[in-house]
Design a protein around this motif. Structure first.
Motif, mmCIF file in Angstrom:
data_model
loop_
_atom_site.group_PDB
_atom_site.id
_atom_site.type_symbol
_atom_site.label_atom_id
_atom_site.label_comp_id
_atom_site.label_asym_id
_atom_site.label_seq_id
_atom_site.Cartn_x
_atom_site.Cartn_y
_atom_site.Cartn_z
ATOM 1 N N ASP A 60 3.239 5.784 -3.025
ATOM 2 C CA ASP A 60 4.438 6.455 -3.535
ATOM 3 C C ASP A 60 4.358 6.678 -5.048
ATOM 4 N N PHE A 61 3.829 5.693 -5.764
ATOM 5 C CA PHE A 61 3.783 5.796 -7.219
ATOM 6 C C PHE A 61 2.582 6.598 -7.724
ATOM 7 N N TYR A 62 1.435 6.451 -7.070
ATOM 8 C CA TYR A 62 0.213 7.024 -7.613
ATOM 9 C C TYR A 62 -0.465 8.038 -6.687
ATOM 10 N N GLY A 63 0.132 8.344 -5.560
ATOM 11 C CA GLY A 63 -0.493 9.231 -4.583
ATOM 12 C C GLY A 63 -0.835 10.604 -5.112
ATOM 13 N N GLU A 64 -0.043 11.106 -6.022
ATOM 14 C CA GLU A 64 -0.309 12.447 -6.567
ATOM 15 C C GLU A 64 -1.583 12.491 -7.412
ATOM 16 N N LYS A 70 0.828 -1.212 0.000
ATOM 17 C CA LYS A 70 0.000 0.000 0.000
ATOM 18 C C LYS A 70 0.860 1.260 0.000
ATOM 19 N N SER A 71 1.975 1.213 0.710
ATOM 20 C CA SER A 71 2.840 2.400 0.718
ATOM 21 C C SER A 71 3.497 2.607 -0.644
ATOM 22 N N ARG A 88 -3.669 -0.845 -14.408
ATOM 23 C CA ARG A 88 -3.548 -0.257 -15.751
ATOM 24 C C ARG A 88 -2.093 0.020 -16.137
ATOM 25 N N LEU A 89 -1.320 0.526 -15.186
ATOM 26 C CA LEU A 89 0.031 1.004 -15.517
ATOM 27 C C LEU A 89 1.149 0.037 -15.125
ATOM 28 N N GLY A 90 0.979 -0.689 -14.047
ATOM 29 C CA GLY A 90 1.955 -1.688 -13.634
ATOM 30 C C GLY A 90 3.302 -1.158 -13.178
ATOM 31 N N LEU A 91 3.359 0.077 -12.727
ATOM 32 C CA LEU A 91 4.648 0.667 -12.346
ATOM 33 C C LEU A 91 5.258 0.016 -11.106
ATOM 34 N N VAL A 92 4.433 -0.297 -10.129
ATOM 35 C CA VAL A 92 4.952 -0.912 -8.902
ATOM 36 C C VAL A 92 5.504 -2.301 -9.213
ATOM 37 N N GLY A 93 4.784 -3.065 -9.991
ATOM 38 C CA GLY A 93 5.242 -4.403 -10.362
ATOM 39 C C GLY A 93 6.568 -4.363 -11.104
ATOM 40 N N ARG A 94 6.679 -3.430 -12.022
ATOM 41 C CA ARG A 94 7.938 -3.305 -12.770
ATOM 42 C C ARG A 94 9.068 -2.838 -11.863
ATOM 43 N N PHE A 95 8.763 -1.946 -10.933
ATOM 44 C CA PHE A 95 9.767 -1.477 -9.985
ATOM 45 C C PHE A 95 10.272 -2.628 -9.117
ATOM 46 N N VAL A 116 -10.779 4.904 3.082
ATOM 47 C CA VAL A 116 -9.523 4.168 2.935
ATOM 48 C C VAL A 116 -9.698 3.036 1.927
ATOM 49 N N ARG A 117 -10.801 2.324 2.010
ATOM 50 C CA ARG A 117 -11.053 1.214 1.086
ATOM 51 C C ARG A 117 -11.181 1.719 -0.356
ATOM 52 N N ARG A 118 -11.939 2.798 -0.570
ATOM 53 C CA ARG A 118 -12.092 3.350 -1.930
ATOM 54 C C ARG A 118 -10.767 3.864 -2.477
ATOM 55 N N THR A 119 -9.995 4.501 -1.619
ATOM 56 C CA THR A 119 -8.695 5.019 -2.048
ATOM 57 C C THR A 119 -7.760 3.874 -2.421
ATOM 58 N N THR A 120 -7.771 2.825 -1.612
ATOM 59 C CA THR A 120 -6.941 1.649 -1.912
ATOM 60 C C THR A 120 -7.341 1.044 -3.250
ATOM 61 N N ARG A 121 -8.627 0.914 -3.480
ATOM 62 C CA ARG A 121 -9.103 0.366 -4.761
ATOM 63 C C ARG A 121 -8.688 1.244 -5.933
ATOM 64 N N LYS A 122 -8.748 2.548 -5.721
ATOM 65 C CA LYS A 122 -8.355 3.484 -6.776
ATOM 66 C C LYS A 122 -6.869 3.310 -7.114
ATOM 67 N N LEU A 123 -6.035 3.217 -6.084
ATOM 68 C CA LEU A 123 -4.596 3.024 -6.304
ATOM 69 C C LEU A 123 -4.321 1.680 -6.973
ATOM 70 N N GLU A 124 -5.049 0.650 -6.561
ATOM 71 C CA GLU A 124 -4.889 -0.672 -7.181
ATOM 72 C C GLU A 124 -5.327 -0.650 -8.646
ATOM 73 N N ALA A 125 -6.338 0.142 -8.958
ATOM 74 C CA ALA A 125 -6.788 0.261 -10.352
ATOM 75 C C ALA A 125 -5.719 0.931 -11.207
ATOM 76 N N TYR A 126 -5.068 1.959 -10.654
ATOM 77 C CA TYR A 126 -3.960 2.586 -11.383
ATOM 78 C C TYR A 126 -2.853 1.567 -11.642
ATOM 79 N N GLU A 127 -2.544 0.775 -10.623
ATOM 80 C CA GLU A 127 -1.486 -0.231 -10.783
ATOM 81 C C GLU A 127 -1.882 -1.271 -11.822
#
Length: 124
Positions: A12-16, A7-8, A67-74, A54-65
């Motif tokens: 870090d990747f999508y918080g902005e 989650k952190s 689509r983009l996969g930046l955390v996985g690639r990192f 918190v749950r909606r925000t987590t889902r939103k961040l997971e949706a970005y991941e």
């Protein structure tokens, strides 16, 4: 991967991409380790509202991941870098201990290292 670490990293990747309110609540939950009750008291809402946000925000961040996969690639690049670092240390040890009288063994290890480094740079 540990759930809190994941989650952190997502933050870090999508918080902005979050609203200021979402950021504040998510930071309080993840980084400040506040409970839903503490968040509710801090932000003047119900415990259920804090939980839902918190749950909606987590889902939103997971949706970005998703689509983009930046955390996985990192994480993948980080793992490869750790492997390369250990292989470099092995080569250093071989050279230092002079256990590698066979230059071909060192050459093969160095070739493996350069191939792995190329994969990381392809990622970046």
């Amino acid at each position: 991967m540990d759930e809190r670490l994941e989650k952190s990293l997502l933050y870090d990747f999508y918080g902005e991409l979050l609203s200021e309110h979402q950021k504040e609540v998510y930071i309080a939950y993840i980084f400040d380790d506040m409970s839903y009750s503490e968040i509710a008291e801090e932000f003047g809402c119900s415990r259920q509202a804090a939980f839902d946000l918190v749950r909606r925000t987590t889902r939103k961040l997971e949706a970005y991941e998703a689509r983009l996969g930046l955390v996985g690639r990192f994480v993948e690049a980080k793992d490869k870098l750790e492997l390369l670092t250990s292989e470099i240390e092995e080569v250093r040890a071989l050279i230092k201990d002079k256990k590698a009288d066979d230059i071909e063994l060192i050459d093969k290890k160095l070739l493996d290292i350069s191939v792995g480094a190329g994969e990381i740079f392809d990622f970046l």
